[in-house]
Design a protein around this motif. Structure first.
Motif, mmCIF file in Angstrom:
data_model
loop_
_atom_site.group_PDB
_atom_site.id
_atom_site.type_symbol
_atom_site.label_atom_id
_atom_site.label_comp_id
_atom_site.label_asym_id
_atom_site.label_seq_id
_atom_site.Cartn_x
_atom_site.Cartn_y
_atom_site.Cartn_z
ATOM 1 N N TYR A 156 0.815 -1.212 0.000
ATOM 2 C CA TYR A 156 0.000 0.000 0.000
ATOM 3 C C TYR A 156 0.848 1.262 0.000
ATOM 4 N N ILE A 157 2.080 1.171 0.455
ATOM 5 C CA ILE A 157 3.058 2.233 0.294
ATOM 6 C C ILE A 157 4.430 1.562 0.294
ATOM 7 N N THR A 158 5.304 1.954 -0.618
ATOM 8 C CA THR A 158 6.626 1.327 -0.666
ATOM 9 C C THR A 158 7.464 1.806 0.506
ATOM 10 N N ASP A 159 8.454 1.002 0.858
ATOM 11 C CA ASP A 159 9.324 1.365 1.980
ATOM 12 C C ASP A 159 10.005 2.703 1.722
ATOM 13 N N ARG A 160 10.421 2.905 0.468
ATOM 14 C CA ARG A 160 11.140 4.137 0.162
ATOM 15 C C ARG A 160 10.236 5.351 0.284
ATOM 16 N N LEU A 161 9.017 5.268 -0.234
ATOM 17 C CA LEU A 161 8.121 6.422 -0.163
ATOM 18 C C LEU A 161 7.727 6.714 1.271
ATOM 19 N N ARG A 162 7.482 5.666 2.072
ATOM 20 C CA ARG A 162 7.151 5.895 3.478
ATOM 21 C C ARG A 162 8.300 6.613 4.192
ATOM 22 N N THR A 163 9.508 6.135 3.972
ATOM 23 C CA THR A 163 10.669 6.737 4.635
ATOM 24 C C THR A 163 10.822 8.205 4.261
ATOM 25 N N VAL A 164 10.670 8.506 2.980
ATOM 26 C CA VAL A 164 10.815 9.882 2.510
ATOM 27 C C VAL A 164 9.692 10.764 3.043
ATOM 28 N N ALA A 165 8.460 10.256 3.035
ATOM 29 C CA ALA A 165 7.312 11.045 3.495
ATOM 30 C C ALA A 165 7.418 11.383 4.975
ATOM 31 N N GLN A 166 7.931 10.441 5.771
ATOM 32 C CA GLN A 166 8.012 10.652 7.216
ATOM 33 C C GLN A 166 8.938 11.807 7.589
ATOM 34 N N ARG A 167 9.924 12.078 6.741
ATOM 35 C CA ARG A 167 10.954 13.059 7.116
ATOM 36 C C ARG A 167 10.396 14.448 7.368
ATOM 37 N N ASP A 168 9.394 14.857 6.585
ATOM 38 C CA ASP A 168 8.839 16.194 6.824
ATOM 39 C C ASP A 168 7.335 16.159 7.068
ATOM 40 N N TRP A 169 6.833 14.988 7.495
ATOM 41 C CA TRP A 169 5.420 14.926 7.861
ATOM 42 C C TRP A 169 5.225 15.791 9.098
ATOM 43 N N PRO A 170 4.188 16.614 9.155
ATOM 44 C CA PRO A 170 4.092 17.599 10.244
ATOM 45 C C PRO A 170 3.750 17.023 11.610
ATOM 46 N N PHE A 171 3.413 15.730 11.675
ATOM 47 C CA PHE A 171 3.163 15.106 12.979
ATOM 48 C C PHE A 171 3.530 13.625 12.877
ATOM 49 N N ALA A 172 3.594 12.976 14.006
ATOM 50 C CA ALA A 172 4.001 11.566 14.041
ATOM 51 C C ALA A 172 2.806 10.679 13.698
ATOM 52 N N ALA A 173 2.717 10.311 12.436
ATOM 53 C CA ALA A 173 1.610 9.455 11.983
ATOM 54 C C ALA A 173 1.911 7.999 12.323
ATOM 55 N N GLU A 174 0.881 7.249 12.673
ATOM 56 C CA GLU A 174 1.053 5.835 12.993
ATOM 57 C C GLU A 174 1.119 4.974 11.738
ATOM 58 N N ALA A 175 0.475 5.422 10.668
ATOM 59 C CA ALA A 175 0.412 4.610 9.449
ATOM 60 C C ALA A 175 0.341 5.510 8.228
ATOM 61 N N TYR A 176 0.828 4.973 7.112
ATOM 62 C CA TYR A 176 0.811 5.694 5.835
ATOM 63 C C TYR A 176 0.330 4.754 4.738
ATOM 64 N N ILE A 177 -0.357 5.326 3.747
ATOM 65 C CA ILE A 177 -0.641 4.606 2.509
ATOM 66 C C ILE A 177 -0.482 5.585 1.353
#
Length: 472
Positions: A156-177
Motif C-alpha cells: 500500500y506504500i513502498t518502503d522508500r516512499l514511506r521513509t521519505v514522506a516521514q521526514r517532513d510529515w508535520p506530525f508523528a503518523a502511525e500509518a501511511y498509505i
C-alpha cells in the motif's frame, strides 16, 4: 431535454424552416443552459452548417417567448466556444467548429471594443505549467528498479516512499498509505470517515469539483468560512454540534482568499474538535511542495484525530497520480479498506518515482523556480487589476485570484464572449455568498505584460457590462 425536441434536423437551405426550428426548440428549452447544448450539438454534427446566418436575438426572443437575456447568454457561450461569430453588419453566423475560436470583431462605438481571444484564455483551472515541472526520466527509471517490482504482494506504500514522506510529515503518523491524485485521496478519506451521520464540515472556498463529488456521495455539508486569522471556530462548532463527524481542513489553502490559520486560531479550532472525540480532521494539503507558507496541522495536539493528505500532482505533474495519506492507524486502515475493498494499490513504479523526486536536489531547484514564477504571475495580474481600480484577494499559497463582481453570471458570460474562461466563485462555497466573485487561475498566466494587460482590461470591461451591448 425531451427526445422529441432533438430528433428533427433543420434544413439550413430553407431559412424559414430553420427559423421555425430554432424558435420551436428555444421555446421548449427556455434557458441559456438548455439552449447551448442543443445548438452546440447541431453545429458540431453539421446539421447547422458553417456560414448559416441565425435570426437576431430580438427576433428569437419575441417569437419564442424566451427572454432576450437568456438567448443573448446562450449565444455568448457559443461564441466563446468558437461555434458562432458576430460579423459587423452581417449578424450572427455559424462558425466552423473545426477552425477553433476566432478573434471577436472590433466593435462600435470606439472605446467599447471586445478583446480578441488570447492564447491563454483558459483561466478557470489551476493546472501546472508543463515548462515548470521536473523531468520524470530519471525518476521513472528509479521506479523501474523498485526491489519488489512484479510482486503479487500488495504494497500500500513502498518502503522508500514511506521513509521519505516521514521526514517532513508535520506530525508523528502511525500509518501511511499511497493514494491516487490529491483530490481523489481527499474524497476517499471524507467518504470513508464521515461515518453514519453522513455529515461533513468543509473549509471554504474549496475546489468546486471536489465539492460536487462530496455532494454526490450524499453527504450533508456545512461550510466553515475563514477570516484573516483562519477558519471560523464558531462555524466549525456549529457544524460539529449539528452532527458533522469529519472536518475537511485546507492547511495550505489552494483556493483561499486569506492566509493560513495562525497558531492562536489553530489552538481555538483544536479546542473545538477536542470536545468531540469521534471527530476526524482530514487535512487536505493540496498545494504540497509548492507552498510558500507551511500549512498548520491538528496532528501535533490531536494526533488521534488528524489524517493528512499530501498531494504532489501540481508540483511534479498529474501523470504521477500519487499522494500520501498519513494518520492514526485505525483511520488509515479504514481508508485503505474502502479503496476498492482494499484491493487497490498504486504502482510501485510511480511510488518510488515520487520518492526519488522528493529527495532530488535537482527537483528541489525546479520547484524553487516554479514557486517564484507562479508568484510573479499572480502578482502581475493583481497589480494590473489594481492599476485599473479592481481589487483582488488571494492567500499566500493560493493558486487563484478572487475578484468581487456585482453580477457573477453576466461577467462570466461577457468574459467568455471575449475568449476568457474563468471560474464562478459561487461554486466554491456550500452557501454562495451574497456578492459574486470571479475565481481566476494564475499558474498558467502569460509572462508577457501586454497579455496580462489584455486580461485585466477584459475583466474590467466585463465587470462594467461594456461588452454586453455589442451583440444585441
Amino acid at each position: 431535454m425531451d427526445e422529441e425536441l432533438t430528433k428533427e434536423t433543420p434544413d439550413t437551405n430553407d431559412v424559414d424552416h430553420l427559423d421555425d426550428w430554432l424558435v420551436h426548440h428555444i421555446a421548449a428549452a427556455g434557458s441559456a443552459e438548455s439552449v447551448v447544448p442543443l445548438l452546440e450539438g447541431k453545429i458540431r454534427e453539421g446539421a447547422i452548417r458553417p456560414g448559416t446566418r441565425l435570426p437576431t436575438i430580438r427576433a428569437l426572443s419575441e417569437q419564442s417567448g424566451v427572454s432576450f437575456r437568456n438567448i443573448r447568454d446562450a449565444l455568448a457561450v457559443l461564441r466563446g466556444k468558437g461555434l458562432v461569430e458576430t460579423r459587423r453588419r452581417g449578424g450572427t453566423v455559424v462558425a466552423d467548429p473545426l477552425a477553433g475560436p476566432r478573434p471577436a470583431p472590433a466593435a462600435e462605438p470606439a472605446g467599447t471594443e471586445a478583446v480578441p481571444a488570447a492564447q491563454t484564455g483558459e483561466l478557470a483551472h489551476a493546472s501546472s505549467d508543463p515548462e515548470l515541472l521536473p523531468d520524470l526520466t530519471e525518476a521513472l527509471a528509479t521506479g523501474l528498479r523498485s526491489p519488489n517490482l512484479h510482486s503479487n504482494v500488495r504494497q500500500y506504500i513502498t518502503d522508500r516512499l514511506r521513509t521519505v514522506a516521514q521526514r517532513d510529515w508535520p506530525f508523528a503518523a502511525e500509518a501511511y498509505i499511497a493514494g491516487g491524485s490529491g483530490a481523489e485521496a481527499a474524497l476517499l478519506c471524507v467518504g470513508t470517515l464521515a461515518g453514519p451521520s453522513g455529515k461533513l464540515a468543509v473549509d471554504v472556498p474549496i475546489n468546486p469539483g471536489l465539492l460536487d463529488h462530496i455532494r454526490r456521495l450524499g453527504l450533508d455539508v456545512f461550510q466553515v468560512p475563514a477570516d484573516a486569522h483562519g477558519a471560523d471556530p464558531a462555524a466549525l462548532a456549529r457544524a460539529l454540534e449539528q452532527g458533522a463527524r469529519t472536518y475537511l481542513f485546507q492547511p495550505t489553502g489552494p483556493y483561499a482568499m486569506t492566509p493560513p490559520a495562525t497558531a492562536e486560531r489553530m489552538d481555538e479550532l483544536a479546542g473545538v474538535v477536542a470536545r468531540f472525540d469521534d471527530v476526524v480532521v482530514v487535512e487536505d494539503d493540496a498545494v504540497g511542495p509548492l507552498a510558500h507558507v507551511p500549512g498548520p496541522t491538528f496532528g501535533t495536539v490531536l494526533p488521534g484525530q488528524a489524517v493528512r493528505v499530501r498531494s504532489f500532482c501540481r508540483s511534479y505533474g498529474s501523470d504521477l497520480r500519487t499522494s500520501v495519506i498519513g494518520g492514526p492507524r485505525e483511520a488509515v486502515d479504514r481508508i485503505r479498506d474502502s479503496r476498492s475493498y482494499g484491493l487497490a494499490v498504486n504502482s510501485r513504479i510511480l511510488q518510488d518515482a515520487l520518492a526519488h523526486l522528493i529527495e532530488s536536489s535537482t527537483t528541489a531547484r525546479t520547484l524553487k523556480r516554479a514557486r517564484s514564477v507562479y508568484a510573479k504571475r499572480k502578482a502581475a495580474l493583481a497589480d494590473a487589476l489594481e492599476r485599473r481600480g479592481i481589487p483582488s484577494v488571494s492567500g499566500p499559497n493560493a493558486q487563484f485570484l478572487w475578484v468581487e463582481v456585482s453580477s457573477e453570471v453576466d461577467t462570466l458570460i461577457d468574459l467568455a464572449t471575449a475568449g476568457y474562461s474563468v471560474g464562478a466563485g459561487s461554486r466554491s462555497f456550500v452557501e454562495p455568498p451574497a456578492t459574486g466573485h470571479l475565481r481566476i487561475a494564475t499558474l498558467r498566466l502569460p509572462d508577457d505584460s501586454a497579455a496580462i494587460d489584455r486580461i485585466a482590461d477584459a475583466i474590467g470591461r466585463a465587470m462594467h457590462g461594456q461588452m454586453r451591448d455589442l451583440y444585441a
